[in-house]
Design an enzyme around this catalytic site. Sequence first.
Site, PDB file in Angstrom:
ATOM      1  N   GLY A 238       0.760  -1.248   0.000  1.00  0.00           N
ATOM      2  CA  GLY A 238       0.000   0.000   0.000  1.00  0.00           C
ATOM      3  C   GLY A 238       0.787   1.291   0.000  1.00  0.00           C
ATOM      4  N   GLY A 274       3.412  -3.328  -4.017  1.00  0.00           N
ATOM      5  CA  GLY A 274       3.266  -3.415  -5.473  1.00  0.00           C
ATOM      6  C   GLY A 274       3.670  -2.103  -6.110  1.00  0.00           C
ATOM      7  NE  ARG A 275      -0.340   2.876  -5.697  1.00  0.00           N
ATOM      8  CZ  ARG A 275      -1.514   2.929  -6.345  1.00  0.00           C
ATOM      9  NH1 ARG A 275      -1.583   3.555  -7.491  1.00  0.00           N
ATOM     10  NH2 ARG A 275      -2.589   2.390  -5.826  1.00  0.00           N
ATOM     11  NE  ARG A 311      -3.584   3.945 -10.602  1.00  0.00           N
ATOM     12  CZ  ARG A 311      -3.479   5.098 -10.014  1.00  0.00           C
ATOM     13  NH1 ARG A 311      -3.003   6.139 -10.678  1.00  0.00           N
ATOM     14  NH2 ARG A 311      -3.845   5.249  -8.769  1.00  0.00           N
ATOM     15  CE1 TYR A 315      -9.580   2.371  -8.729  1.00  0.00           C
ATOM     16  CE2 TYR A 315      -7.704   2.621 -10.190  1.00  0.00           C
ATOM     17  CZ  TYR A 315      -8.555   1.819  -9.477  1.00  0.00           C
ATOM     18  OH  TYR A 315      -8.389   0.476  -9.508  1.00  0.00           O
ATOM     19  CB  CYS A 341     -16.954   5.370 -27.978  1.00  0.00           C
ATOM     20  SG  CYS A 341     -16.243   5.407 -29.606  1.00  0.00           S
TER      21      CYS A 341
END
Length: 408
Positions: A238, A274-275, A311, A315, A341
Amino acid sequence: MIFAYKNSRLYAENIAVSDIAKQVGTPFYCYSKQQLTGNFLEFKNAFSGIDATICYALKSNSNHNIISLLQKLGSGADTVSEGEVRAALKAGISPDKIVFSGVGKTKREMEFGLRSNIGQFNVESIEEIELLNEVAGKLGVKAPVSIRVNPDVDAKTHDKISTGRKSDKFGIAWEDVFLVFDKAKHLKNIDIQGITTHIGSQITSLEPYKAAFHKVAELFKTLREMGYNLARLDLGGGIGIKYKDENPIKISDYADIIKEVIKPLNVKLFLEPGRRISGNAGILVSEVQYIKKTIERDFAIIDAGMNDLARPAVYGAYHEIISVDEGLEQHNIYDVVGPVCESSDIFGKERRLKELRSGDLLAILCAGAYGASMSSVYNLRPLIPEIMVDGDKVEIIRKRQTYEELLG
Ligand code: LLP
């Protein structure tokens, strides 16, 4: 800086990004091996004095080449599906360093994980533990389990990527933990080895971590006092990165609070970043197709779409967008949009850039995490290539999908 300008040209390590574009066409993802390596080693070094396994969260970027690189550096894997378990094994990650997370594991996935001898199932409900017990019984094995607890801490991140509040679907509710342990201890094929927590993603303050880790460590002590033979503590992932003006947590500070919390416990520590490993190691490179001027605003329509990088659309996430060939004067304001579209196919609103023309290249930064791994073929747009740069070497680590592959 790994992605930086030299003589007004954007470089990935020692290669001009526009040269890669000439070779592979646009759009494409471009990663830096040096950045990935550095990001992983930062974790590894910060936790070097203790018994810690860094389990890279495959969901952030599951390219085989990247998993293999991290495996060679000593990484384990945090996985959430049979596909990810397979990808971890294929990259040579030893099964005992594989953690299988997720609220909805199917029977088939459990069976696969057990047959593969993975080291830890992170389980999130009594129903799931009962099913795992049944599946393990049929195979004649014991399932190594860590119970995911929900510490009811607000990670102060985007609502859609927050996981540690009471209202989130993740983990066992704090007030139910003892009940679940009590039920699970009677299950013959379940070996409860530890507890795990993960409070959310893109976290940029240490406070929620401190609050959650102290709570979880206290719980860990209490459970041991109650007679549970717990040896593992998995504190999830996180840790956030800088997309715009965030001030990310220093890994050394994060390590310090963890070390303080776990020192009296004598446990095997597992982490699932991860990130922070893959995020700033990748960019998405795209070509401007059209400049559409309206009374309201100017749109730069590019050849990457929300199917390639979801993303911003999903988000409302911010990604910096820069010109691959820098212009001295950045006086123009554009909405940078894709061709899909959907009105949400917008990469950035009111971005200040040089005067753009059709054929100019743009780079969308910090796209290494949850970029390619969340991409789709929506609008029947083929998956785009992924490129790894290592010094002055360029390797295509995933080819552009052909129309034959796309259409079957
Ligand atoms: N462990 C568990 C149990 C997780 O659910 C996650 C992420 C991680 C580890 C890794 O978190 P990280 O270190 O990467 O923050 N698609 C969203 C992020 C979703 C995160 C889901 N879980 C985004 O693009 O922001």
